[in-house]
Design a protein around this motif. Structure first.
Motif, PDB file in Angstrom:
ATOM      1  N   ASP A  22     -20.704  26.984  -7.568  1.00  0.00           N
ATOM      2  CA  ASP A  22     -20.632  27.530  -5.715  1.00  0.00           C
ATOM      3  C   ASP A  22     -21.215  26.824  -5.517  1.00  0.00           C
ATOM      4  OD1 ASP A  22     -18.715  27.629  -4.018  1.00  0.00           O
ATOM      5  OD2 ASP A  22     -18.886  29.947  -3.861  1.00  0.00           O
ATOM      6  N   PHE A  23     -21.564  26.604  -4.114  1.00  0.00           N
ATOM      7  CA  PHE A  23     -21.543  26.058  -3.157  1.00  0.00           C
ATOM      8  C   PHE A  23     -21.739  25.899  -1.966  1.00  0.00           C
ATOM      9  CE2 PHE A  23     -20.863  22.312  -4.444  1.00  0.00           C
ATOM     10  CZ  PHE A  23     -20.145  21.411  -3.101  1.00  0.00           C
ATOM     11  N   ILE A  24     -22.049  26.398  -0.303  1.00  0.00           N
ATOM     12  CA  ILE A  24     -21.981  25.843   0.783  1.00  0.00           C
ATOM     13  C   ILE A  24     -22.928  25.170   1.530  1.00  0.00           C
ATOM     14  CG2 ILE A  24     -22.131  26.779   3.014  1.00  0.00           C
ATOM     15  CD1 ILE A  24     -22.087  30.033   1.616  1.00  0.00           C
ATOM     16  N   ALA A  25     -22.600  24.181   1.833  1.00  0.00           N
ATOM     17  CA  ALA A  25     -23.317  23.108   2.170  1.00  0.00           C
ATOM     18  C   ALA A  25     -22.584  22.150   4.027  1.00  0.00           C
ATOM     19  CB  ALA A  25     -23.183  22.207   1.444  1.00  0.00           C
ATOM     20  N   ARG A  26     -23.173  21.539   4.525  1.00  0.00           N
ATOM     21  CA  ARG A  26     -22.758  20.950   5.523  1.00  0.00           C
ATOM     22  C   ARG A  26     -22.447  19.457   4.666  1.00  0.00           C
ATOM     23  NH1 ARG A  26     -27.436  20.508  10.064  1.00  0.00           N
ATOM     24  NH2 ARG A  26     -27.751  19.024   8.731  1.00  0.00           N
ATOM     25  N   SER A  27     -21.246  18.990   5.776  1.00  0.00           N
ATOM     26  CA  SER A  27     -20.356  17.938   5.418  1.00  0.00           C
ATOM     27  C   SER A  27     -19.915  17.541   7.017  1.00  0.00           C
ATOM     28  CB  SER A  27     -19.349  18.234   4.592  1.00  0.00           C
ATOM     29  OG  SER A  27     -18.394  18.572   4.819  1.00  0.00           O
ATOM     30  N   THR A  28     -19.794  16.406   6.522  1.00  0.00           N
ATOM     31  CA  THR A  28     -18.896  15.174   7.889  1.00  0.00           C
ATOM     32  C   THR A  28     -18.020  15.807   7.984  1.00  0.00           C
ATOM     33  OG1 THR A  28     -17.585  13.972   5.961  1.00  0.00           O
ATOM     34  CG2 THR A  28     -19.793  13.287   6.384  1.00  0.00           C
ATOM     35  N   ALA A  29     -17.258  17.585   7.678  1.00  0.00           N
ATOM     36  CA  ALA A  29     -15.825  17.462   8.033  1.00  0.00           C
ATOM     37  C   ALA A  29     -16.360  19.529   8.413  1.00  0.00           C
ATOM     38  CB  ALA A  29     -14.967  17.432   7.154  1.00  0.00           C
ATOM     39  N   GLY A  30     -18.205  19.614   8.992  1.00  0.00           N
ATOM     40  CA  GLY A  30     -17.805  21.291   8.815  1.00  0.00           C
ATOM     41  C   GLY A  30     -18.716  21.669   7.815  1.00  0.00           C
ATOM     42  N   PRO A  31     -18.745  22.411   7.418  1.00  0.00           N
ATOM     43  CA  PRO A  31     -19.478  23.303   6.185  1.00  0.00           C
ATOM     44  C   PRO A  31     -18.608  23.469   5.424  1.00  0.00           C
ATOM     45  CG  PRO A  31     -19.858  25.051   8.488  1.00  0.00           C
ATOM     46  CD  PRO A  31     -19.148  23.809   8.850  1.00  0.00           C
ATOM     47  N   ASP A  50     -26.450   6.520   0.654  1.00  0.00           N
ATOM     48  CA  ASP A  50     -25.481   5.923   0.876  1.00  0.00           C
ATOM     49  C   ASP A  50     -26.018   4.323   1.353  1.00  0.00           C
ATOM     50  OD1 ASP A  50     -24.228   8.441   1.958  1.00  0.00           O
ATOM     51  OD2 ASP A  50     -25.559   9.134   3.502  1.00  0.00           O
ATOM     52  N   PHE A  51     -25.456   3.973   2.398  1.00  0.00           N
ATOM     53  CA  PHE A  51     -25.974   1.976   3.053  1.00  0.00           C
ATOM     54  C   PHE A  51     -26.271   0.926   1.277  1.00  0.00           C
ATOM     55  CE2 PHE A  51     -27.249   4.890   6.496  1.00  0.00           C
ATOM     56  CZ  PHE A  51     -25.445   4.787   7.439  1.00  0.00           C
ATOM     57  N   ALA A  89     -23.884   8.381   9.843  1.00  0.00           N
ATOM     58  CA  ALA A  89     -23.774   6.666  10.294  1.00  0.00           C
ATOM     59  C   ALA A  89     -23.500   5.666   9.424  1.00  0.00           C
ATOM     60  CB  ALA A  89     -25.425   6.190  10.885  1.00  0.00           C
ATOM     61  N   TRP A  90     -23.411   6.176   8.383  1.00  0.00           N
ATOM     62  CA  TRP A  90     -22.859   5.396   6.991  1.00  0.00           C
ATOM     63  C   TRP A  90     -20.863   5.582   6.889  1.00  0.00           C
ATOM     64  CZ3 TRP A  90     -21.173   7.297   1.110  1.00  0.00           C
ATOM     65  CH2 TRP A  90     -21.236   5.683  -0.027  1.00  0.00           C
ATOM     66  N   ILE A  91     -20.603   6.228   7.449  1.00  0.00           N
ATOM     67  CA  ILE A  91     -18.502   6.309   7.585  1.00  0.00           C
ATOM     68  C   ILE A  91     -18.602   5.657   9.209  1.00  0.00           C
ATOM     69  CG2 ILE A  91     -18.673   7.973   5.906  1.00  0.00           C
ATOM     70  CD1 ILE A  91     -18.293  10.059   8.375  1.00  0.00           C
ATOM     71  N   ARG A  92     -19.297   5.733   9.828  1.00  0.00           N
ATOM     72  CA  ARG A  92     -19.194   5.072  10.844  1.00  0.00           C
ATOM     73  C   ARG A  92     -18.963   3.458  10.876  1.00  0.00           C
ATOM     74  NH1 ARG A  92     -19.753   4.869  16.767  1.00  0.00           N
ATOM     75  NH2 ARG A  92     -19.367   2.913  17.607  1.00  0.00           N
ATOM     76  N   ASP A  97     -17.093  -1.855  10.854  1.00  0.00           N
ATOM     77  CA  ASP A  97     -17.712  -2.869  10.362  1.00  0.00           C
ATOM     78  C   ASP A  97     -16.453  -3.267   8.986  1.00  0.00           C
ATOM     79  OD1 ASP A  97     -18.908  -5.403  10.564  1.00  0.00           O
ATOM     80  OD2 ASP A  97     -20.076  -4.865   8.406  1.00  0.00           O
ATOM     81  N   LEU A  98     -15.945  -2.924   8.226  1.00  0.00           N
ATOM     82  CA  LEU A  98     -15.247  -2.593   7.116  1.00  0.00           C
ATOM     83  C   LEU A  98     -13.041  -1.995   7.784  1.00  0.00           C
ATOM     84  CD1 LEU A  98     -17.777  -2.244   4.051  1.00  0.00           C
ATOM     85  CD2 LEU A  98     -16.770  -4.305   4.982  1.00  0.00           C
ATOM     86  N   GLY A  99     -13.454  -1.629   8.177  1.00  0.00           N
ATOM     87  CA  GLY A  99     -12.038  -1.254   8.736  1.00  0.00           C
ATOM     88  C   GLY A  99     -11.298  -0.272   8.237  1.00  0.00           C
ATOM     89  N   VAL A 100     -11.941   1.009   7.003  1.00  0.00           N
ATOM     90  CA  VAL A 100     -11.678   1.888   6.240  1.00  0.00           C
ATOM     91  C   VAL A 100     -12.918   3.725   7.010  1.00  0.00           C
ATOM     92  CG1 VAL A 100     -11.830   2.214   3.726  1.00  0.00           C
ATOM     93  CG2 VAL A 100     -11.577  -0.124   3.996  1.00  0.00           C
ATOM     94  N   ALA A 101     -11.244   3.845   6.881  1.00  0.00           N
ATOM     95  CA  ALA A 101     -11.990   5.451   7.246  1.00  0.00           C
ATOM     96  C   ALA A 101     -11.900   6.429   6.061  1.00  0.00           C
ATOM     97  CB  ALA A 101     -11.013   5.693   8.608  1.00  0.00           C
ATOM     98  N   ILE A 102     -13.093   7.166   6.333  1.00  0.00           N
ATOM     99  CA  ILE A 102     -13.176   7.790   5.392  1.00  0.00           C
ATOM    100  C   ILE A 102     -12.279   9.302   5.251  1.00  0.00           C
ATOM    101  CG2 ILE A 102     -15.229   9.181   3.666  1.00  0.00           C
ATOM    102  CD1 ILE A 102     -14.792   5.747   3.526  1.00  0.00           C
TER     103      ILE A 102
END
Length: 218
Positions: A22-31, A50-51, A89-92, A97-102
């Motif tokens: 188990d773990f707790i971490a920050r993510s692009t959708a919150g903790p 990334d990138f 920055a990567w998902i932006r 640029d590539l038209g795909v939302a993560i």
């Protein structure tokens, strides 16, 4: 510079049948807490950075296949040692640029704590450049399958989806899936493990190799 006298204990690689750490971490959708995914299947997958070309191709493909995982009630959670700011920055860039939302979260792991806990990198390593791991975790938090790929080789998203489907179909122990199995295909009957059944089989291979129609097939 890293301390060459690091005394961290060696991380044992995760094995099939282990409970996922188990773990707790920050993510692009919150903790994110890994144990919050209990009650459903989870594909927890890591990428080297990334990138980068291969990782970008994988994320585009996994994002496009998100509905296929959703149909299997399998959540998606990504990981790399890059910072949250790098992830954002990567998902932006992928969207603009590539038209795909993560659509799935990407957790950060700059300290390599998660990578070490899962045995993705050696305890003495201070780089995760070779990490391209995927852990297929069941609703009880148990790792049911895993894959490890090198930096230069991209994974097959079709195989990821197929693996989830196969694990779900065989989870009750009533059947096994043959090579290349796809949902709806014939299944393998678990082998007979008693002498009486072996001798009673209609042919020499019948006790260990029998295909049968999937009663759950639509």
């Amino acid at each position: 510079m890293p301390d060459n006298n690091d005394n961290r204990p060696a991380a044992r690689p995760i094995r099939i049948g282990d409970t996922a750490p188990d773990f707790i971490a920050r993510s692009t959708a919150g903790p994110v807490r890994l144990s919050d995914y209990r009650g459903r299947w989870l594909l927890f997958f890591s990428h080297p950075g990334d990138f980068t070309p291969v990782c970008t191709s994988e994320f585009l493909a996994i994002a496009r296949a998100a509905d296929r995982f959703a149909e299997l009630d399998c959540a998606l959670l990504a990981h790399s040692v890059d910072s949250l700011f790098s992830h954002l920055a990567w998902i932006r860039a992928l969207r603009d640029d590539l038209g795909v939302a993560i659509p799935f979260p990407i957790v950060e792991d700059p300290s390599l704590e998660i990578a070490h806990a899962f045995g993705m990198v050696d305890a003495q390593s201070f780089s995760a450049a070779t990490v391209r791991a995927a852990f297929f975790i069941d609703p009880d938090g148990v790792v049911r399958a895993l894959t490890i790929y090198p930096l230069t080789v991209g994974r097959s998203v079709d195989e990821m989806v197929r693996t989830v489907a196969a694990l779900q179909r065989t989870s009750d122990g009533s059947a096994m899936t043959p090579e290349g199995w796809q949902p709806g295909d014939d299944l393998l009957v678990p082998p007979e493990l008693a002498t009486e059944g072996v001798l009673a089989a209609d042919n020499p291979t019948g006790w260990f190799y029998t295909l049968a129609k999937d009663a759950r097939a639509r």
